[in-house]
Design a protein around this motif. Sequence first.
Motif, mmCIF file in Angstrom:
data_model
loop_
_atom_site.group_PDB
_atom_site.id
_atom_site.type_symbol
_atom_site.label_atom_id
_atom_site.label_comp_id
_atom_site.label_asym_id
_atom_site.label_seq_id
_atom_site.Cartn_x
_atom_site.Cartn_y
_atom_site.Cartn_z
ATOM 1 N N GLU A 276 47.003 43.248 53.912
ATOM 2 C CA GLU A 276 46.306 44.315 53.652
ATOM 3 C C GLU A 276 45.973 44.246 52.188
ATOM 4 O OE1 GLU A 276 47.388 48.955 53.646
ATOM 5 O OE2 GLU A 276 48.322 47.682 55.035
ATOM 6 N N HIS A 277 46.750 43.776 51.159
ATOM 7 C CA HIS A 277 46.226 43.806 49.641
ATOM 8 C C HIS A 277 45.868 42.740 49.290
ATOM 9 C CE1 HIS A 277 48.961 47.724 50.355
ATOM 10 N NE2 HIS A 277 47.728 48.018 49.802
ATOM 11 N N LEU A 278 45.766 41.509 50.006
ATOM 12 C CA LEU A 278 45.452 40.372 49.452
ATOM 13 C C LEU A 278 44.079 40.177 48.527
ATOM 14 C CD1 LEU A 278 46.934 37.620 49.586
ATOM 15 C CD2 LEU A 278 45.685 37.071 51.440
ATOM 16 N N GLU A 279 43.095 40.673 49.015
ATOM 17 C CA GLU A 279 41.777 40.676 48.446
ATOM 18 C C GLU A 279 41.879 41.374 47.039
ATOM 19 O OE1 GLU A 279 39.168 38.737 49.081
ATOM 20 O OE2 GLU A 279 40.443 38.126 50.838
ATOM 21 N N ILE A 280 42.532 42.621 47.037
ATOM 22 C CA ILE A 280 42.832 43.281 45.938
ATOM 23 C C ILE A 280 43.407 42.640 44.643
ATOM 24 C CG2 ILE A 280 43.662 45.450 44.712
ATOM 25 C CD1 ILE A 280 43.622 46.657 47.595
ATOM 26 N N VAL A 281 44.651 41.848 45.080
ATOM 27 C CA VAL A 281 45.050 41.227 44.198
ATOM 28 C C VAL A 281 44.294 40.133 43.675
ATOM 29 C CG1 VAL A 281 47.341 39.906 43.834
ATOM 30 C CG2 VAL A 281 47.252 42.008 45.055
ATOM 31 N N LYS A 282 43.628 39.346 44.595
ATOM 32 C CA LYS A 282 43.072 38.215 44.186
ATOM 33 C C LYS A 282 42.036 38.640 42.938
ATOM 34 C CE LYS A 282 43.095 35.194 48.319
ATOM 35 N NZ LYS A 282 42.168 34.733 49.408
ATOM 36 N N GLU A 283 41.130 39.746 43.507
ATOM 37 C CA GLU A 283 40.271 40.053 42.712
ATOM 38 C C GLU A 283 40.696 40.524 40.785
ATOM 39 O OE1 GLU A 283 36.792 43.771 42.341
ATOM 40 O OE2 GLU A 283 38.078 43.343 44.109
ATOM 41 N N ARG A 284 41.751 40.962 41.042
ATOM 42 C CA ARG A 284 42.565 41.558 39.696
ATOM 43 C C ARG A 284 43.005 40.431 39.067
ATOM 44 N NH1 ARG A 284 44.893 46.359 38.713
ATOM 45 N NH2 ARG A 284 46.957 45.537 37.937
ATOM 46 N N MET A 285 43.407 39.197 39.704
ATOM 47 C CA MET A 285 43.527 38.091 38.961
ATOM 48 C C MET A 285 42.573 37.231 38.087
ATOM 49 S SD MET A 285 46.367 36.556 41.949
ATOM 50 C CE MET A 285 46.948 34.848 41.005
ATOM 51 N N VAL A 286 41.388 37.189 39.045
ATOM 52 C CA VAL A 286 40.237 36.763 38.306
ATOM 53 C C VAL A 286 39.771 37.759 37.282
ATOM 54 C CG1 VAL A 286 37.705 36.219 38.979
ATOM 55 C CG2 VAL A 286 39.373 35.684 40.663
ATOM 56 N N GLN A 287 39.694 38.708 37.536
ATOM 57 C CA GLN A 287 39.202 39.631 36.404
ATOM 58 C C GLN A 287 40.275 39.417 35.216
ATOM 59 O OE1 GLN A 287 39.452 43.638 38.209
ATOM 60 N NE2 GLN A 287 37.371 43.610 39.049
ATOM 61 N N LEU A 288 41.508 39.698 35.388
ATOM 62 C CA LEU A 288 42.589 39.394 34.109
ATOM 63 C C LEU A 288 42.143 38.253 33.444
ATOM 64 C CD1 LEU A 288 45.590 40.827 35.747
ATOM 65 C CD2 LEU A 288 44.610 41.579 33.579
ATOM 66 N N MET A 289 41.937 37.003 34.145
ATOM 67 C CA MET A 289 41.944 35.833 33.547
ATOM 68 C C MET A 289 40.416 35.771 32.936
ATOM 69 S SD MET A 289 44.652 34.256 33.967
ATOM 70 C CE MET A 289 44.414 32.521 33.292
ATOM 71 N N ASN A 290 39.392 36.310 33.351
ATOM 72 C CA ASN A 290 38.237 36.446 32.609
ATOM 73 C C ASN A 290 38.112 37.179 31.398
ATOM 74 O OD1 ASN A 290 37.195 34.417 34.379
ATOM 75 N ND2 ASN A 290 36.573 35.853 35.834
ATOM 76 N N GLY A 291 39.318 38.073 31.246
ATOM 77 C CA GLY A 291 39.379 38.886 30.192
ATOM 78 C C GLY A 291 38.747 40.259 30.448
ATOM 79 N N MET A 292 38.542 40.618 31.733
ATOM 80 C CA MET A 292 37.776 41.716 32.162
ATOM 81 C C MET A 292 39.230 42.781 32.196
ATOM 82 S SD MET A 292 35.504 40.422 34.897
ATOM 83 C CE MET A 292 34.911 42.104 35.643
ATOM 84 N N SER A 293 38.856 44.224 31.973
ATOM 85 C CA SER A 293 39.647 45.052 32.019
ATOM 86 C C SER A 293 39.883 45.679 33.587
ATOM 87 C CB SER A 293 39.338 46.432 31.135
ATOM 88 O OG SER A 293 38.287 47.039 31.801
ATOM 89 N N VAL A 294 41.343 46.025 34.082
ATOM 90 C CA VAL A 294 41.641 46.426 35.360
ATOM 91 C C VAL A 294 42.316 47.662 35.359
ATOM 92 C CG1 VAL A 294 41.696 43.964 36.295
ATOM 93 C CG2 VAL A 294 43.693 45.061 35.306
ATOM 94 N N ARG A 295 42.538 48.335 36.317
ATOM 95 C CA ARG A 295 43.105 49.448 36.504
ATOM 96 C C ARG A 295 44.585 49.373 36.185
ATOM 97 N NH1 ARG A 295 44.280 52.581 41.586
ATOM 98 N NH2 ARG A 295 43.428 50.698 42.737
ATOM 99 N N PRO A 296 45.016 50.108 35.464
ATOM 100 C CA PRO A 296 46.585 49.996 34.934
ATOM 101 C C PRO A 296 47.456 49.712 36.029
ATOM 102 C CG PRO A 296 45.517 51.669 33.680
ATOM 103 C CD PRO A 296 44.698 51.476 34.696
ATOM 104 N N ARG A 297 47.521 50.391 36.811
ATOM 105 C CA ARG A 297 48.572 50.255 37.891
ATOM 106 C C ARG A 297 47.985 50.244 39.403
ATOM 107 N NH1 ARG A 297 53.812 50.942 36.155
ATOM 108 N NH2 ARG A 297 53.928 51.497 33.992
#
Length: 466
Positions: free
Chosen positions: A175-196
Amino acid sequence: MEKEKVFQQLFSMSFTPMLVMNMDGDIQILNEACCHLFKTTEERLLSCNVFEEPNRFFIEKHEVEPLRKQEEEVVLLKKKVDQQFPMHIHIQRTEGDIPLLVVQWKEFSSSIEKQEEVIRKMKQYKQFVQQSQDAFIVTREGRIQYLNPAGVKLLGGEKKEEYIGRPWLHFIHPEHLEIVKERMVQLMNGMSVRPRVDVKLLTKKGVVIIESSATKIKFEGQDAIQYIIRDVTDRKKYDEMASKSEKLTMVSKLAAGVAHEIRNPMTAIKGFIQLLKASKQYNEEYNDIMLEELNCVESIIQEFLTLAKPKIENSYHPKSLNQIIRHVTLLLDTHANYKNCRIINEISDEITIFCEENALKQVFINLIQNALESMSKGTVKVTVEKRNEYGMVIIEDEGCGIDEQSLARLGEPFYSTKQTGTGLGLMISYRIIEQHQGHISFASKVGVGTKVEIALPYIKEPVNIS
């Protein structure tokens, strides 16, 4: 065997003083650089116990105690009396049936204070992570590199070795796989993500709900992601139970209110029926009173039906908010004159909203009537204006006002500041405005008057108004 020979050669040739000892401090092997450091022979050092000679080796037994548990490396900073700079001591645990400790001594030329501060902070952070009730999990290239005891417990395991190297996404609920994948990509690219974020996790204990925060860090010199995770499954269950309890409480209040509001007219009707039965004669006065009471019951039922009626999207159309207000104030103008009051409009910009016109008229009639009933004489001012993304309708009266305690309860079923009110009218008004994606707010002062603000999102693009 070749590997062992190469290791032995490198060990003995290294300029870094090194020795290997067991967990009890007995030295097993050492290199020539170690003999130079301690200014003695290999035979003499092999007969020593590191923990029994702390003044020579600068290692206390309690300092390596973490290596018996979870830690893989300990870093100590010691200073010999005859040295200008501190000694950096690395102690690493080897894996195997009989764990051994590899000790290295290195001199540093930086200031003692700075090095001590770095080491102290490292120790404090490691101790905090190890003892934390929150799970700390580090991933690199999508695979788990580290997790603390709380992380092992969260995933339902016994040892961290069960999880090191495994893909992190294998533990994420589909149910949350795509959300976590997207956050991982954003973090590794130096982008800001929702804190929690709240995510479902697949563990040996079953599905658990976690609240996690993620940051990009350096782990062993490479980019990685550190997750700080808290199990909120029980809290979510409690919140759900509290929500259900609140709904049941509201239903019980509504039921009690319905019983109270309907009991009075039904008691009157029952009494007059008994009188008619006893007299066996038709009484027109009794009949009129009973019809009036039945109308009262019907009115209460109708208010409940309005409250329960869901909004119908296809009944919403673009309408002029200004025109709706003009119609309502014109309709109530006669009633205002009768009460020795007057209604004045202040309309500035033309505002178009997407709405169910009759439902909104019901809200404005109810609020303006309340304003008129709060005064023996005076003025009700109705202002229409734009404010940010909303069309605002502001209704101000010069009535008796409402105290803070009563103001906080406005909108509750069967709570009214009027003696004959049921409180349902205002409750229905709240619901109608919510259905239009708007909100109502009240401000009042006893003896001065009340101000009601209704905010409704307006249409920015020009449209044809029917």
